[in-house]
Motif scaffolding. Structure first.
Motif, PDB file in Angstrom:
ATOM      1  N   ILE A 198      -3.383   0.485  -3.396  1.00 20.55           N
ATOM      2  CA  ILE A 198      -3.020  -0.784  -3.205  1.00 20.55           C
ATOM      3  C   ILE A 198      -2.133  -1.120  -4.663  1.00 20.55           C
ATOM      4  O   ILE A 198      -2.603  -0.926  -5.735  1.00 20.55           O
ATOM      5  N   ILE A 199      -0.907  -1.645  -4.564  1.00 23.28           N
ATOM      6  CA  ILE A 199       0.014  -1.712  -5.733  1.00 23.28           C
ATOM      7  C   ILE A 199       0.387  -3.400  -5.711  1.00 23.28           C
ATOM      8  O   ILE A 199       0.733  -3.866  -4.672  1.00 23.28           O
ATOM      9  N   GLU A 200       0.428  -3.772  -6.843  1.00 24.86           N
ATOM     10  CA  GLU A 200       0.766  -5.353  -6.983  1.00 24.86           C
ATOM     11  C   GLU A 200       2.185  -5.219  -7.028  1.00 24.86           C
ATOM     12  O   GLU A 200       2.569  -4.442  -7.954  1.00 24.86           O
ATOM     13  N   ARG A 201       2.900  -5.955  -6.161  1.00 23.69           N
ATOM     14  CA  ARG A 201       4.320  -5.850  -6.140  1.00 23.69           C
ATOM     15  C   ARG A 201       4.899  -6.299  -7.386  1.00 23.69           C
ATOM     16  O   ARG A 201       5.983  -5.730  -7.751  1.00 23.69           O
ATOM     17  N   GLU A 202       4.651  -7.389  -7.909  1.00 31.70           N
ATOM     18  CA  GLU A 202       5.291  -7.886  -9.139  1.00 31.70           C
ATOM     19  C   GLU A 202       5.313  -6.794 -10.293  1.00 31.70           C
ATOM     20  O   GLU A 202       6.382  -6.722 -10.931  1.00 31.70           O
ATOM     21  N   SER A 203       3.915  -6.111 -10.373  1.00 26.64           N
ATOM     22  CA  SER A 203       4.028  -5.200 -11.935  1.00 26.64           C
ATOM     23  C   SER A 203       4.536  -3.778 -11.217  1.00 26.64           C
ATOM     24  O   SER A 203       4.853  -3.076 -12.219  1.00 26.64           O
ATOM     25  N   GLY A 204       4.187  -3.527 -10.048  1.00 23.62           N
ATOM     26  CA  GLY A 204       4.596  -2.246  -9.466  1.00 23.62           C
ATOM     27  C   GLY A 204       3.429  -1.292  -9.993  1.00 23.62           C
ATOM     28  O   GLY A 204       3.625  -0.002  -9.834  1.00 23.62           O
ATOM     29  N   ARG A 205       2.305  -1.806 -10.304  1.00 21.69           N
ATOM     30  CA  ARG A 205       1.157  -1.035 -10.830  1.00 21.69           C
ATOM     31  C   ARG A 205      -0.079  -1.171  -9.647  1.00 21.69           C
ATOM     32  O   ARG A 205      -0.373  -2.086  -9.260  1.00 21.69           O
ATOM     33  N   PRO A 206      -0.885   0.015  -9.611  1.00 21.90           N
ATOM     34  CA  PRO A 206      -1.992  -0.111  -8.952  1.00 21.90           C
ATOM     35  C   PRO A 206      -2.926  -1.096  -9.448  1.00 21.90           C
ATOM     36  O   PRO A 206      -2.988  -1.305 -10.678  1.00 21.90           O
ATOM     37  N   TRP A 220       0.789  -1.279  -0.100  1.00 23.62           N
ATOM     38  CA  TRP A 220       0.038  -0.006   0.002  1.00 23.62           C
ATOM     39  C   TRP A 220       1.134   1.331  -0.168  1.00 23.62           C
ATOM     40  O   TRP A 220       1.940   1.221   0.646  1.00 23.62           O
ATOM     41  N   VAL A 221       0.495   2.182  -0.756  1.00 26.57           N
ATOM     42  CA  VAL A 221       1.104   3.645  -0.732  1.00 26.57           C
ATOM     43  C   VAL A 221       0.006   4.783  -0.264  1.00 26.57           C
ATOM     44  O   VAL A 221      -1.085   4.428  -0.856  1.00 26.57           O
ATOM     45  N   VAL A 222       0.436   5.721   0.438  1.00 28.50           N
ATOM     46  CA  VAL A 222      -0.481   6.753   0.695  1.00 28.50           C
ATOM     47  C   VAL A 222      -0.350   7.561  -0.344  1.00 28.50           C
ATOM     48  O   VAL A 222       0.780   8.045  -0.978  1.00 28.50           O
ATOM     49  N   THR A 223      -1.631   8.162  -0.645  1.00 28.18           N
ATOM     50  CA  THR A 223      -1.693   9.252  -1.729  1.00 28.18           C
ATOM     51  C   THR A 223      -2.125  10.427  -1.307  1.00 28.18           C
ATOM     52  O   THR A 223      -2.071  11.426  -2.119  1.00 28.18           O
ATOM     53  N   ARG A 224      -2.834  10.501  -0.025  1.00 29.67           N
ATOM     54  CA  ARG A 224      -3.164  11.602   0.616  1.00 29.67           C
ATOM     55  C   ARG A 224      -3.264  11.770   2.149  1.00 29.67           C
ATOM     56  O   ARG A 224      -3.796  10.797   2.386  1.00 29.67           O
ATOM     57  N   HIS A 225      -3.003  12.550   2.860  1.00 29.87           N
ATOM     58  CA  HIS A 225      -3.308  12.841   4.292  1.00 29.87           C
ATOM     59  C   HIS A 225      -4.098  14.070   4.519  1.00 29.87           C
ATOM     60  O   HIS A 225      -3.670  15.212   3.935  1.00 29.87           O
ATOM     61  N   GLU A 226      -5.067  14.082   5.540  1.00 29.56           N
ATOM     62  CA  GLU A 226      -5.697  15.117   5.649  1.00 29.56           C
ATOM     63  C   GLU A 226      -5.564  15.067   7.435  1.00 29.56           C
ATOM     64  O   GLU A 226      -6.262  14.075   7.947  1.00 29.56           O
ATOM     65  N   ILE A 227      -5.116  16.014   8.042  1.00 29.36           N
ATOM     66  CA  ILE A 227      -4.972  15.601   9.557  1.00 29.36           C
ATOM     67  C   ILE A 227      -5.275  17.183  10.221  1.00 29.36           C
ATOM     68  O   ILE A 227      -4.902  18.078   9.963  1.00 29.36           O
ATOM     69  N   ASP A 228      -5.850  16.764  11.119  1.00 33.52           N
ATOM     70  CA  ASP A 228      -6.124  17.682  12.303  1.00 33.52           C
ATOM     71  C   ASP A 228      -5.626  17.571  13.738  1.00 33.52           C
ATOM     72  O   ASP A 228      -5.629  16.400  14.196  1.00 33.52           O
ATOM     73  N   TYR A 229      -4.551  18.450  13.715  1.00 29.49           N
ATOM     74  CA  TYR A 229      -3.692  18.260  15.117  1.00 29.49           C
ATOM     75  C   TYR A 229      -4.479  19.105  16.211  1.00 29.49           C
ATOM     76  O   TYR A 229      -4.844  20.262  16.342  1.00 29.49           O
ATOM     77  N   ARG A 230      -5.125  18.268  17.192  1.00 28.59           N
ATOM     78  CA  ARG A 230      -6.081  18.889  18.124  1.00 28.59           C
ATOM     79  C   ARG A 230      -5.278  18.908  19.621  1.00 28.59           C
ATOM     80  O   ARG A 230      -5.903  19.783  20.394  1.00 28.59           O
ATOM     81  N   GLY A 231      -4.384  18.342  20.007  1.00 26.26           N
ATOM     82  CA  GLY A 231      -3.792  18.454  21.450  1.00 26.26           C
ATOM     83  C   GLY A 231      -2.332  17.922  21.094  1.00 26.26           C
ATOM     84  O   GLY A 231      -1.842  17.460  20.198  1.00 26.26           O
ATOM     85  N   ASN A 232      -1.542  18.221  22.177  1.00 24.84           N
ATOM     86  CA  ASN A 232      -0.122  18.042  22.415  1.00 24.84           C
ATOM     87  C   ASN A 232       0.122  16.818  23.057  1.00 24.84           C
ATOM     88  O   ASN A 232      -0.316  16.469  24.034  1.00 24.84           O
ATOM     89  N   VAL A 233       1.286  16.167  22.632  1.00 27.96           N
ATOM     90  CA  VAL A 233       1.616  15.008  23.485  1.00 27.96           C
ATOM     91  C   VAL A 233       3.203  15.122  23.726  1.00 27.96           C
ATOM     92  O   VAL A 233       4.045  15.428  22.978  1.00 27.96           O
ATOM     93  N   GLY A 234       3.656  14.960  24.993  1.00 29.12           N
ATOM     94  CA  GLY A 234       5.196  15.100  25.361  1.00 29.12           C
ATOM     95  C   GLY A 234       5.927  13.709  25.296  1.00 29.12           C
ATOM     96  O   GLY A 234       5.271  12.700  25.158  1.00 29.12           O
ATOM     97  N   ALA A 235       7.143  13.798  25.775  1.00 34.55           N
ATOM     98  CA  ALA A 235       7.906  12.720  25.742  1.00 34.55           C
ATOM     99  C   ALA A 235       7.413  11.757  26.863  1.00 34.55           C
ATOM    100  O   ALA A 235       6.849  12.445  27.847  1.00 34.55           O
TER     101      ALA A 235
END
Length: 142
Positions: A120-128, A63-78
């Protein structure tokens, strides 16, 4: 961003993973860097795929990501631990589908809400390729 119909609930059992922020995840503002959240989203998606998909599918596809939509709503520390929850709320379209990811803190407060599009990408062909129905069914149930 995702609408209320794609919120986790009884119809989407999904996949959960706990992640603890390490010192190297922290930026100059003292909280988890935005790029780390993206890495954690990918780790959630990969762990969900490996937990649910049959071994032959894991070997045949990637699988490869094609788009992210992210809402950052709070902080997290170490040292803070978040619970990541991911689910698929709608059937794929061709080679792609939307994955929802939510991270909450120990108090249940949402820290990050994301909707990411994957192909989704087929590994053998490298194509979606069109998402096979048997795989789609597994993830729509889980």
């Amino acid at each position: 961003m995702s609408d209320p119909s794609s919120s986790p609930g009884e119809e989407h059992s999904g996949f959960t993973l706990s992640i603890t922020a390490r010192p190297e995840d922290i930026d100059e503002l003292g909280h988890v860097n935005n790029a780390v959240w993206v890495r954690w989203i990918q780790e959630m998606a990969t762990a969900h795929w490996q937990a649910i998909a049959p071994q032959d599918a894991i070997e045949r596809y990637i699988w490869v990501v094609t788009r992210h939509e992210i809402d950052y709503r709070g902080n997290v520390g170490a040292g803070d631990t978040v619970t990541g929850y991911t689910w698929i709320s709608e059937p794929p379209r061709g080679a792609r589908f939307w994955r929802n990811v939510r991270f909450t803190g120990p108090d249940g407060a949402i820290k990050v809400d994301a909707r990411t599009n994957w192909a989704i990408i087929e590994r053998e062909s490298g194509r979606p390729v069109r998402v096979p129905a048997d795989l789609s069914d597994l993830f729509l149930k889980n």
